[in-house]
Structures are given as C-alpha cells and as structure tokens.
Write an enzyme that holds these catalytic residues in place. Structure first.
Site, mmCIF file in Angstrom:
data_model
loop_
_atom_site.group_PDB
_atom_site.id
_atom_site.type_symbol
_atom_site.label_atom_id
_atom_site.label_comp_id
_atom_site.label_asym_id
_atom_site.label_seq_id
_atom_site.Cartn_x
_atom_site.Cartn_y
_atom_site.Cartn_z
ATOM 1 N N LEU A 135 26.586 -54.914 9.667
ATOM 2 C CA LEU A 135 26.797 -55.000 11.108
ATOM 3 C C LEU A 135 26.659 -56.445 11.577
ATOM 4 O O LEU A 135 27.367 -56.874 12.498
ATOM 5 C CB LEU A 135 25.811 -54.103 11.850
ATOM 6 C CG LEU A 135 25.965 -54.085 13.375
ATOM 7 C CD1 LEU A 135 27.341 -53.564 13.773
ATOM 8 C CD2 LEU A 135 24.874 -53.250 14.021
ATOM 9 N N TYR A 136 25.751 -57.202 10.970
ATOM 10 C CA TYR A 136 25.622 -58.619 11.324
ATOM 11 C C TYR A 136 26.967 -59.326 11.173
ATOM 12 O O TYR A 136 27.443 -60.008 12.084
ATOM 13 C CB TYR A 136 24.574 -59.281 10.431
ATOM 14 C CG TYR A 136 24.558 -60.788 10.527
ATOM 15 C CD1 TYR A 136 24.161 -61.422 11.698
ATOM 16 C CD2 TYR A 136 24.923 -61.578 9.441
ATOM 17 C CE1 TYR A 136 24.143 -62.813 11.799
ATOM 18 C CE2 TYR A 136 24.903 -62.957 9.523
ATOM 19 C CZ TYR A 136 24.520 -63.568 10.696
ATOM 20 O OH TYR A 136 24.508 -64.938 10.780
#
Length: 363
Positions: A158-159
């Site tokens: 997700l980063y």
C-alpha cells in the site's frame, strides 16, 4: 536551467523527519528562508524528531508549524504566511512493512495529506513544487536498473500504491492548474539522523548491543544505497530545474530537449530517479557496519517478507543530464559516517537521559 535570482522562501513538509531535516539545513546554510511543517507523529521516538527541529531552530531563517497534513486549515494558514517560492513535500507515512500493519495511516497521510499539499500549491502557485516518491513504485518490475520510462503498474505494498497515486495526482494538478511539478523517486536513503526503523540504524544498534539482527531472504538482497547528503544535493539542484509548460518548449524560449526526459506532453511535470546507480549486496552492507563497529553481528536469517523485492538499482542518467550531478558516496564511507554519528548521538542521549523506547543507547 532557470535559476532563482534571490534567496528563496521554501516551504518544506516533514522538516522533523530524516530527509526534510537535512534538506532544510542545507538550504538554511545557503541563506534561504525555510518554513517547516511537521506533525511529529509517534511512528518512532519523537525525541529524535524534536532534536532535529531544535537544531534547525538555531538558524535565524527557520520557523516551523507543528500540525498534521490532514489539518487543511492549519496547512493553508502556515503556507500562506510563508508565501513560498518553492514547496518541497517530503512528509509521509513511511515504511514498507508498516503498511501491512497499519494501512489506514498511509491513506490519511499519503493520500489525503498529499491532496491538501496540492490544494495549497493550487492556491499559492509556487514557482516549483517538488514531491517525494519512492523506488517502491517499480514494484514487481524485474528489469534492472530501474529507469523512469518503465511501467509502475504493479505496486507490491500500500505504501508503494499511495506513492504511485501521488505521482498521478500531482500530474493531474500540474495539468489542470499549471503548477510546475517534479516528482523524485528515492532509493534506500541512509546516513546520520536516519530513522530508527531503517536497516542501517537497526543493524548498528543490534551489533553494538549484541542482539541478533534480522536479515531477510537469507541475505540474498541487493539495494541501491543512497547517502543522504547526495540525495539532498540532487534535490537542491532539481529545485532549479523547473519543468516548462508544453507551450514553452520552444527554441525561442531557450528550451532544449533532454535525452530520456520524462516531461509530460500535457503538463509541466516530470519524474526523476535519485539513487547511487549501484546495487550493493545486503551482506556486504552488514560487513561494512561490522568493520566500523569492530565486532561481528549475530545474524538471524529470515525468508523474504511480504512486499519486499530482491533488488533495487537506479538508472540516474536523467538526473545527471538535468543537473550535471550523480550521487557518488561509496557505501562503506557512508556507513562509517553514520556509525560515528550514532555513537555521538548516544553520548548526547545518555547525558540528557533521552533513552526513547525506539532509540536505545545502551552499549
């Protein structure tokens, strides 16, 4: 390359963080005026963040607002008061593995927070907006070295996905609102005043304390380690490399095309890698720390972690063609500088009884 003809007013988000601190200090030493904006979150020991800000406050040209990116009224008020020529957006929820544990923090800081920075830029129209991305956007790509022309459609965390979204959001704002924007993709930045959750910090602490260090993928990992001073110098030069609007890209306007440029055909926007243009074996990095500390590490070999990639390696040809500069600090030299800083910071922390839960100075 357009130059700023007077001391700049620079608004930097994340000045209590690792890279923001170093960039702010560099600009202040050059005589520019810097206003920092930082939420001082407790992702790691906030006392390290307070210490960075305290050092910056020793410069008369520095001021800061301590508030969250999600607080749009606070961000707008701080930026309006600063009236920046340049905005550098470095604040983010960092960490690849932490995104597996607390994904909401990445949505709040990296998506909503970045949207707020873009809104501020839309209103204030700085001469240049620069924003941090990451080498993690290359995700599942296997062709090395990574260059800016490669697809970044397969993020593994997700980063990385939020940073890819930041690039797309910034492009849309540059197209619609005409704010010249440069995205830069960092490659494994390390050095003094680094984050305690980063490998060099954790490895040095573990070796000094005699506790096992965790080595993922059984050490079969390669990283393009980029020394923080090199990164900051590259950002400083990129501040001057303002992307021109499509209609200004003419010989009459003094524009010359650059080989491999990532200028958008629809906006004053580009993306640039910043790395050391070399891949270093993780075990060689550990051995450099052992040599500097003077004792062997207790190694705990683990399998590859979710979201990790076996290798990163930057093609920084575009950075060199745009600025004439390429990062060059050898990793052993950078490790030695970090270890010396770490020991000196431990001495200061012990004198001031500043042993945070994430920064243990016992030796």
């Amino acid at each position: 390359m357009p130059a700023f003809d007077r001391p700049m007013r620079v608004f930097i988000t994340g000045t209590a963080g690792f890279i923001g601190f170093h960039l702010a200090r560099r600009l202040l030493e050059e005589g520019h005026v810097v206003h920092g904006y930082d939420g001082l979150t407790d992702y790691y020991d906030v006392r390290l963040k307070h210490r960075r800000h305290a050092l910056l406050r020793e410069h008369p040209g520095f001021s800061a607002t301590e508030a969250m990116l999600e607080d749009l009224p606070a961000l707008e008020a701080a930026a309006r008061a600063a009236q920046p020529d340049v905005i550098v957006h470095l604040a983010a929820q960092a960490g690849v593995r932490y995104s597996l544990e607390n994904p909401r923090a990445y949505v709040d800081a990296n998506l909503i927070g970045t949207f707020h920075v873009l809104e501020v830029a839309r209103e204030l129209k700085p001469r240049h907006l620069l924003m941090a991305s990451t080498s993690s956007v290359y995700g599942a790509n296997e062709a090395l070295p990574f260059d800016e022309q490669q697809k970044t459609d397969w993020p593994l965390t997700l980063y990385a996905a939020t940073k890819k979204a930041n690039e797309a959001m910034a492009h849309a704002w540059a197209h619609i609102h005409g704010v010249p924007t440069t995205m830069f993709r960092f490659f494994t930045v390390y050095g003094p005043w680094g984050r305690p959750d980063m490998a060099l910090f954790k490895f040095t602490r573990g070796i000094l304390e005699g506790t096992p260090i965790e080595i993922y993928n059984h050490g079969d990992m390669w990283r393009d380690f980029t020394y923080v001073d090199d990164l900051v110098h590259a950002i400083r030069l990129l501040i001057e490399a303002v992307p021109p609007a499509p209609e200004a890209r003419t010989p009459e306007a003094g524009w010359q095309p650059v080989e491999g440029d990532t200028l958008s055909p629809a906006a004053p926007w580009r993306v640039v890698n910043i790395g050391n243009s070399d891949k270093v074996r993780l075990l060689d990095f550990v051995e450099a720390i052992e040599a500097e500390v003077g004792r062997p590490a207790q190694r705990r070999h683990l399998p590859m972690q979710a979201g990790d990639v076996p290798a990163t390696w930057a093609d920084c040809g575009l950075l060199k063609r745009l600025t004439g500069y390429a990062p060059r600090t050898p990793f052993r030299e950078g490790v030695a500088r970090f270890v010396r800083w770490y020991l000196s910071y431990c001495e200061w922390a012990l004198r001031t009884q500043c042993n945070g839960r994430d920064f243990d100075c016992d030796r």
